[in-house]
Design an enzyme around this catalytic site. Structure first.
Site, PDB file in Angstrom:
ATOM      1  N   GLY A 220       0.850  -1.193   0.000  1.00 22.35           N
ATOM      2  CA  GLY A 220       0.000   0.000   0.000  1.00 22.35           C
ATOM      3  C   GLY A 220       0.879   1.234   0.000  1.00 22.35           C
ATOM      4  O   GLY A 220       2.047   1.177  -0.401  1.00 22.35           O
ATOM      5  N   GLU A 242       5.634  -3.352   1.161  1.00 17.80           N
ATOM      6  CA  GLU A 242       5.795  -2.966  -0.255  1.00 17.80           C
ATOM      7  C   GLU A 242       5.022  -1.676  -0.435  1.00 17.80           C
ATOM      8  O   GLU A 242       3.786  -1.696  -0.508  1.00 17.80           O
ATOM      9  CB  GLU A 242       5.236  -4.071  -1.171  1.00 17.80           C
ATOM     10  CG  GLU A 242       5.952  -5.396  -1.069  1.00 17.80           C
ATOM     11  CD  GLU A 242       7.347  -5.374  -1.685  1.00 17.80           C
ATOM     12  OE1 GLU A 242       7.727  -4.359  -2.299  1.00 17.80           O
ATOM     13  OE2 GLU A 242       8.056  -6.378  -1.527  1.00 17.80           O
ATOM     14  N   CYS A 276       2.590   0.578  -8.752  1.00 16.86           N
ATOM     15  CA  CYS A 276       3.647   1.062  -7.861  1.00 16.86           C
ATOM     16  C   CYS A 276       4.928   1.285  -8.638  1.00 16.86           C
ATOM     17  O   CYS A 276       5.642   2.247  -8.410  1.00 16.86           O
ATOM     18  CB  CYS A 276       3.864   0.083  -6.719  1.00 16.86           C
ATOM     19  SG  CYS A 276       4.229  -1.577  -7.251  1.00 16.86           S
TER      20      CYS A 276
END
Ligand code: NAD
Length: 475
Positions: A220, A242, A276
């Site tokens: 997140g 992460e 991401c």
């Protein structure tokens, strides 16, 4: 009351005591109502996971591999329906949503065939020292909304392979596919190995703080990651974080703009930029800067934005209104600072959802918010540089350390430059490759710590023990 999107606890449907609507980000219609967990139901889920510790599941690797193979089969049998559900709740194009289910099956299949080999640390005349692997026990998996199935499976595969039982918490805006998957996999897994809880930050926080769990694997944002770490500190839980990223791609002057522009574009705007490890800052040598801007602008103008379920859609809506507003805000700031928006940033007429056309922006300094912050959306700043040392320094002047790439006609030179980036996932002439179960993925600095996948990722879901046996020692 039973709801078709109920939680799974100890292999059975958990009673649904309350629900929350899940919206289609393209139409803003309700896709379905998902069950919401109470704190008591979280306790039940953790208890169910803990009951698995010490059972055959924890001891028998072959049993687990067989179950993981069945799980992979089940995902593929239901791939079309799961893909459609994921596209509707997340917004992404149907092909990409089905791709997530296939990726999930591929990851589980890998772990269904992976046989652990004993690692000998030292073998000598004086005896042996060996590394043993044991499960952690019950672990919590917290997943964001951008890749709800891929990220879940990057955690679930190694967690189950290593003999753990899990409590999964999906993002509140993308619970449906996860709940359905847990229901389906209950046919293949012993009761209690895969439990789900649903809700927002409160239930996430309670999960992280729960004394019954030995580890949290969290994906997140960095601000949430900080809270997770603080909460987990209380019970000294193991953590994998992460977190966010602001990946730079550096294009050296010998790269061919015609060849790389489509690939740079795909790596920046895939999943509407909500990835991401997307390219979020593009540093291009001044000699070819204008040509790259021009080519990327032309691609953006042709990019088909629409509802995920429409066949020709290349990019869906932003997942939430807040995310759309954040990107718009960054674009406004960019304009106010003299940046030029060559194309995009505007909404789409035909749907009420959170659409933004892909935006290409030039003329900014690194202080502009669109450059300095994670945009997590379809707006890419392109920045000129004069030499590679300068580009590396500017790329590294970021709190994040997830990934980075260098693009050049000379891959060896590119490898030398990219290795200097303060990031974990480094690429030459590519970026954001799909997850490979044999290859670790992770971050450093504000992008977190620990690894997913590969041997390091498997180790992160295990307690590594060290067994010393001296030669001939009797007692
Ligand atoms: P988020 O941090 O808001 O939420 C992620 C998950 O954490 C959700 O399930 C949420 O409900 C839960 N949560 C929220 N508050 C919590 C708390 N206090 N305690 C425990 N759980 C809590 O992130 P998001 O907006 O869903 O996802 C976008 C972010 O995720 C971006 O920053 C993106 O870069 C990052 N991300 C990182 C990776 C990676 O592998 N590094 C991959 C995907 C996304």
């Amino acid at each position: 009351m039973h709801n078709s999107f109920h939680n799974t606890c100890a292999g059975r449907p958990a009673e649904t005591l309350g629900t929350a609507p899940v919206l289609d980000p393209a139409t803003l219609e309700v896709v379905a109502h998902a069950a919401q967990s109470t704190p008591g139901q979280l306790d039940d889920a953790v208890r169910a996971a803990r009951a698995v510790a010490g059972s055959a599941w924890a001891r028998d690797a072959a049993l687990r591999r067989e179950a993981l193979a069945q799980c992979a089969d089940l995902l593929l049998v239901h791939e079309a329906a799961l893909g459609e559900l994921l596209s509707r709740e997340q917004g992404k194009p149907l092909a990409a949503a089905r791709g997530e289910i296939q990726t999930g099956a591929r990851l589980l299949r890998h772990f269904s065939t992976l046989v652990d080999t004993e690692k000998v640390i030292r073998q000598s005349a004086s005896g042996s020292i060996r590394a043993l692997r044991a499960p952690i026990g019950a672990v919590g998996l917290i997943v964001p909304w951008n890749f709800p199935v891929t990220i879940l499976m990057m955690k679930l595969g190694p967690a189950l392979w290593a003999g753990n039982a899990v409590v999964v918490k999906p993002a509140p805006t993308t619970p449906l596919t996860t709940l359905r998957i847990a229901q389906l996999l209950a046919d293949a897994l012993p009761p209690g190995t895969l439990n789900t809880v649903t809700g927002d930050a409160d239930i996430g926080q309670a999960l992280v703080g729960h004394a019954g769990l030995g580890k949290i694997s969290f994906t997140g944002s960095s601000p949430t990651g900080r809270r997770v770490m603080a909460t987990a500190a209380e019970s000294l839980k193991r953590l994998t974080l992460e977190l966010g990223g602001n990946d730079a791609a550096i294009v050296l002057p010998d790269a061919n703009p015609a060849t790389i522009a489509p690939r740079l574009f795909a790596n920046a705007f895939g999943n509407a930029g909500q990835l991401c490890c997307a390219i979020k800052r593009l540093y291009v040598h001044r000699r070819i800067h204008d040509e790259i801007v021009e080519r990327m602008t032309a691609i953006a103008q042709d990019w088909r934005v629409g509802r995920g379920l429409a066949e020709d859609t290349q990019m869906g809506p932003l997942h939430t209104a807040a995310q759309r507003d954040h990107v718009r805000d960054l674009l406004r700031d960019a304009q106010a600072r003299g940046g030029r928006i060559h194309t995009g940033g505007d909404a789409l007429g035909e749907w009420p959802g959170h659409f933004l056309r892909p935006a290409i922006v030039s003329g900014l300094t690194d202080e502009a918010r669109l450059v300095a912050q994670e945009q997590f959306g379809p707006a890419l700043p392109i920045l000129a540089f004069d030499d590679a040392d300068e580009a590396v320094a500017r790329a590294n002047a970021s709190p994040y350390g997830l990934g980075g790439s260098v693009w050049s006609g000379d891959p060896d030179r590119a490898a030398g430059v990219v290795s200097r980036l303060e990031a974990v996932n480094l690429y030459v002439n590519q970026h954001a490759v799909p997850p490979d179960p044999e290859v670790p993925f992770g971050g450093t600095k504000a992008s977190g710590f620990g690894y997913e996948l590969g041997e390091w990722g498997a180790d992160d879901f295990s307690v590594r023990k060290v067994l010393h046996v001296p030669q001939g020692a009797t007692a």
